[in-house]
Design a protein around this motif. Structure first.
Motif, PDB file in Angstrom:
ATOM      1  N   ASP A 100       0.841  -1.203   0.000  1.00 55.91           N
ATOM      2  CA  ASP A 100       0.000   0.000   0.000  1.00 55.91           C
ATOM      3  C   ASP A 100       0.871   1.245   0.000  1.00 55.91           C
ATOM      4  OD1 ASP A 100      -2.096  -1.645   0.057  1.00 55.91           O
ATOM      5  OD2 ASP A 100      -2.600  -1.356   2.176  1.00 55.91           O
ATOM      6  N   GLU A 101       1.859   1.209   0.887  1.00 55.17           N
ATOM      7  CA  GLU A 101       2.748   2.357   1.019  1.00 55.17           C
ATOM      8  C   GLU A 101       3.521   2.580  -0.274  1.00 55.17           C
ATOM      9  OE1 GLU A 101       5.239   3.216   4.855  1.00 55.17           O
ATOM     10  OE2 GLU A 101       6.469   2.161   3.410  1.00 55.17           O
ATOM     11  N   MET A 131       2.700   1.699  -3.277  1.00 54.22           N
ATOM     12  CA  MET A 131       1.814   2.203  -4.341  1.00 54.22           C
ATOM     13  C   MET A 131       1.577   3.691  -4.155  1.00 54.22           C
ATOM     14  SD  MET A 131       1.539  -0.340  -6.180  1.00 54.22           S
ATOM     15  CE  MET A 131       0.493   0.358  -7.449  1.00 54.22           C
ATOM     16  N   THR A 132       1.413   4.090  -2.899  1.00 56.65           N
ATOM     17  CA  THR A 132       1.225   5.515  -2.630  1.00 56.65           C
ATOM     18  C   THR A 132       2.455   6.297  -3.083  1.00 56.65           C
ATOM     19  OG1 THR A 132       0.108   4.736  -0.653  1.00 56.65           O
ATOM     20  CG2 THR A 132       0.458   7.106  -0.844  1.00 56.65           C
TER      21      THR A 132
END
Lengths: 333, 509
Positions: free
Chosen positions: B470-471, B473-474
């Motif tokens: 998630d991180e 991708m951010t």
């Protein structure tokens, strides 16, 4: 806390693993019916179970011993009661013969019966349990009661009633006779000490044998010798014979008393065995219960726990498929 | 005065930084599942306005920085957690090895099963009881002898299994030590590479990951400590002695120089020594190797290894032999043709006959066996307490079972004293089983506890160092947008220059 993907996967896996392990534990408990698979599952329980197994093995052994003792005693009792019946019949015959109204021929008929009774006495006193003689002391293998050529009673190779001195006034012969009597007495004493004991509890022994040497009454007043004398008195149709028969009547009465006393003692021992048997039955149930409590699975409880573990396992599988998959990647175009 | 193309440079640096950022993110994402991988981060900083450190340039008003510069790629790792993880790994390694060894021992004594020493003793007891009801009966004497032989075989089986397990661990120590050496060598090789690489000013992140992974493994095997000096040279120690000093390492080696201290055993056991000239023994207090050493050598109540349990078995076997013989020797045997008197050739009742072979030097449970006399003839089991004379008459003098009763009493007695420490044969076995079960359970609990601790530290470590998709991708979006934005700046510059170059100076045309 920062949550990363590999962290989620590994935490999920270890949790799933734990659930599967729990499921497997209950499953194997149900399949084997045993709660404890390893000693270390429950050390205290393991010791209790070991101890109760050991106790159960001993109780089983004692139960077996009690059974064997009961068999021995029952067999002995039968033989003793048979001897009593013989003594009773002989007593009846002696009273008839002693009434003074019987003719010589009638007496000879009685004598025939007495001879039969003598044979019966011997075979009864040589009673066996399996192939062991009951009344032989430590001699289990050969007939303890036999007779010599003159019909004198031999017990374990010993003539029980010494020959009366031919001349009672001869001090030498008299001394020899007394020595022979003392010898028989010493022999009897030795034979009485030859007892068979069964262990029916921890350091608790029961004597199953009765001293064979006394089973027909103490020599020379034993049943066989009395009957032998009776038989010889019946042949004499004179005053000696009459007096002899009167003597036989009292002797038979005393002898019967002794036999009955033996029977009563045997009954007492049987009671003791019955008590022990009952106690062991109760003990056996108690220790089985202790063992079962430690070792065996409580089916209802385990099935409940199994169902719960299964539900948790299924739930964690379902959650896993939802948690692991999605990430931001799934939501970007 | 600003140079004409200054803005383009600023934007260009932004483009490059964003590209680099996307590379780092890509590297992280690619390694999301790589064991031991530590997430990396691009360290960038703003470029100072040109005049800050230019002493002879005039100070500009409203000076603007020169864009962004990529400094280095860092890895995010908590060295304190590493240290904690490795300390606990050593403890965990010790206990988990110890526990798995004890479990093997426990399997041999699974006393709740219907085999093994406990049931062997019970079976012999029953056979003796039955013989006591049938004195002089060959069938029952044979049963006693068979049960006694079975018991000695069970002892031998258990004993040799224990010895085999001890030997396995001895061999495993040698194998593990060579594995350990291999890892130590690889670490020293990594040390050299990392040092060389980092001298260029770069971080050897991926090499460090690999070295950290090896250190983790090493920590599970032995209780190591380590330190890295200011130059980035790593040293590893065991109990104060140097194992690895940057590019050199001190090999351990296994010297088969100790005779197995268990009585009657002659095989050699390994001692772990330093490979350098000193040849001193290595003292290990943690890690799987120490666990194996404890299993192989532990011989005391507070250090229960295989030798301790072997001693227990030996003591019990010795007690059985001595107690049985002491009573048996007092008794008289049944006269038999199978073993007649040497001189006369007649069957004769004997006394002073042993039931078991007497305890000799270096006795152990595998040497437990029936005496030659009893093996020769079952009638040599001394049931009677007086001489048996098979008379010429019908009488068998002395054919009693009084001595057998005394032997049976050995199973009930709480006051045996022939051998110290054994007052009750079955009770001794039971208390020994209890000791084992409690020890296994204790070890199991320790493993569970240390496992929880180690995995919780590891979770914390992963929380810091692991890759979060998630991180990443951010970050990816962030870098992508900054790349686009920087392009936009270039576009803007381009348009501005277009106006300046192509459209200015058209007055009066």
């Amino acid at each position: 806390m920062r949550v990363t993907n590999s962290m989620m996967v590994s935490t999920y896996l270890s949790d799933l693993n734990r659930n599967a392990y729990r499921l497997n534990t209950y499953q194997s408990q149900l399949a084997t019916g045993r709660r404890m698979v390893r000693l270390s599952d429950d050390p205290v329980g393991a010791i209790n179970s070991l101890r109760s197994r050991e106790k159960l093995a001993k109780i089983e052994q004692y139960q077996y011993n009690v059974e064997q003792a009961q068999t021995w005693l029952t067999q002995t009792e039968t033989a003793v009661m048979d001897l009593n019946t013989i003594a009773q019949r002989a007593y009846e015959l002696s009273v008839q013969a002693g009434s003074g109204t019987y003719t010589v021929n009638e007496k000879l008929a009685i004598q025939k019966e007495i001879e039969q009774l003598m044979k019966q006495t011997l075979s009864t006193a040589n009673a066996t349990l399996g192939d062991k003689y009951l009344f032989g002391g430590y001699n289990f293998t050969s007939e303890p009661f036999t007779t010599d050529s003159e019909g004198n009673l031999i017990y374990n190779g010993k003539r029980m009633v010494p020959e009366l001195p031919a001349d009672p006034t001869d001090p030498a012969q008299l001394a020899a006779y007394h020595a022979a009597l003392a010898d028989v007495e010493a022999f009897s004493e030795d034979q009485r000490a030859q007892t068979v004991q069964y262990e029916i509890g921890k350091s608790n022994y029961i004597t199953v044998s009765v001293p064979g040497v006394d089973v027909m009454g103490k020599s020379p007043n034993d049943l066989y010798t009395i009957l032998k004398d009776f038989s010889s008195y019946l042949e004499m149709d004179d005053a000696t014979g009459e007096n002899g028969i009167q003597g036989v009547i009292t002797k038979l009465q005393d002898c019967q008393k002794e036999i009955l006393a033996t029977a009563a003692e045997l009954g007492g021992r049987q009671n003791r065995l019955d008590l022990a048997a009952n106690r062991y039955e109760a003990d056996y149930i108690n220790y089985s219960a202790i063992r079962s409590e430690v070792e065996d699975v409580d089916q209802e409880e385990t099935i409940m726990q199994y169902m719960m573990a299964q539900a948790v396992y299924n739930a964690s599988l379902a959650v896993g498929s939802k948690v692991i998959q999605p990430s931001l990647v799934d939501f970007l175009d | 005065m600003r140079s004409t193309f200054y803005g383009l440079d600023i934007a260009k640096s932004g483009l490059f930084a964003a590209q680099k950022g996307i590379d780092v993110t890509g590297h992280n994402i690619s390694n999301a599942n790589t064991t031991g991988y530590t997430r990396q981060r691009l360290i960038q900083s703003a470029v100072d306005p040109a005049s800050y450190d230019q002493r002879f340039l005039p100070v500009q008003k409203a000076a603007v920085g020169g864009g962004v510069t990529v400094k280095y790629v860092d890895q995010i790792r908590d060295v304190f957690l590493d240290r904690q993880f490795r300390n606990e790994s050593a403890v965990y390694g010790l206990w988990s090895t110890y526990e798995s060894g004890l479990t093997r021992v426990e399997d041999l004594f699974n006393g709740t099963e219907d085999t093994g020493i406990a049931s062997g003793l019970s079976a012999l007891y029953s056979a003796l009881q039955e013989l006591s009801q049938n004195p002089g009966d060959k069938e029952f004497m044979t049963a006693v002898r068979q049960e006694a032989i079975k018991l000695t075989e069970t002892f031998d089986h258990v004993y040799s299994q224990l010895l085999e397990t001890q030997n396995d661990y001895n061999e495993q120590i040698a194998i593990t030590v060579s594995e350990f050496n291999d890892i130590a060598r690889t670490i020293s090789e990594y040390n050299v590479e990392i040092y060389r690489y980092e001298q260029t000013g770069n971080n050897a992140n991926d090499l460090r990951d690999k070295r950290n992974l090896l250190l983790d493994t090493l920590a599970g095997m032995a209780d190591i400590t380590y330190s890295e000096d200011a130059d980035g040279k790593l040293s590893v120690f065991i109990g104060g002695d140097t194992l690895i000093s940057h590019n050199t390492y001190n090999e351990l080696y296994c010297d088969a120089d100790t005779v197995n201290p268990l009585p009657g055993e002659t095989n050699m056991l390994y001692t772990i020594k330093w490979g350098d000239a000193s040849g001193a023994p290595v003292s290990l207090t943690g890690g799987s190797i120490a666990g194996m050493l404890k299993l192989r050598d532990g011989d005391a109540v507070d250090n229960q290894g295989i030798p301790y349990y072997v001693q227990q078995i030996n003591t019990l076997a010795e007690a059985i032999v001595k107690e049985f013989n002491a009573v048996h020797q007092d008794g008289w045997t049944y006269p038999t043709d199978e073993d007649p008197d040497i001189v006369t050739g007649d069957p004769v009742s004997k006394t002073g006959v042993n039931f078991f072979e007497p305890v000799g030097a270096d006795f152990n449970a595998s040497k437990m066996s029936l005496s030659a006399d009893v093996l020769k003839s079952v009638f040599n089991i001394a049931s009677s307490d007086e001489q048996i004379i098979l008379g010429s008459t019908d009488e068998n003098t002395g054919n009693n079972v009084n001595n057998l009763t005394k032997i049976i009493n050995l199973f009930n007695s709480d006051e045996l004293s022939e051998v110290t420490g054994v007052n009750n044969l079955q009770g001794y076995y039971r208390s020994f089983i209890a000791e084992l079960a409690v020890e296994v359970r204790h070890a199991g609990n320790m493993v569970e506890m240390k496992d929880a601790l180690v995995s919780s530290i590891d979770t914390q470590r992963t929380s810091v160092s692991g890759v979060s998709l998630d991180e990443e991708m951010t970050n990816l979006i962030q870098y992508q947008h900054s790349y686009s934005a920087a392009s936009r700046v270039i576009n803007t510059m381009d348009e501005m220059l277009d106006v300046l170059i192509n459209r200015t100076g058209m007055v009066g045309r």
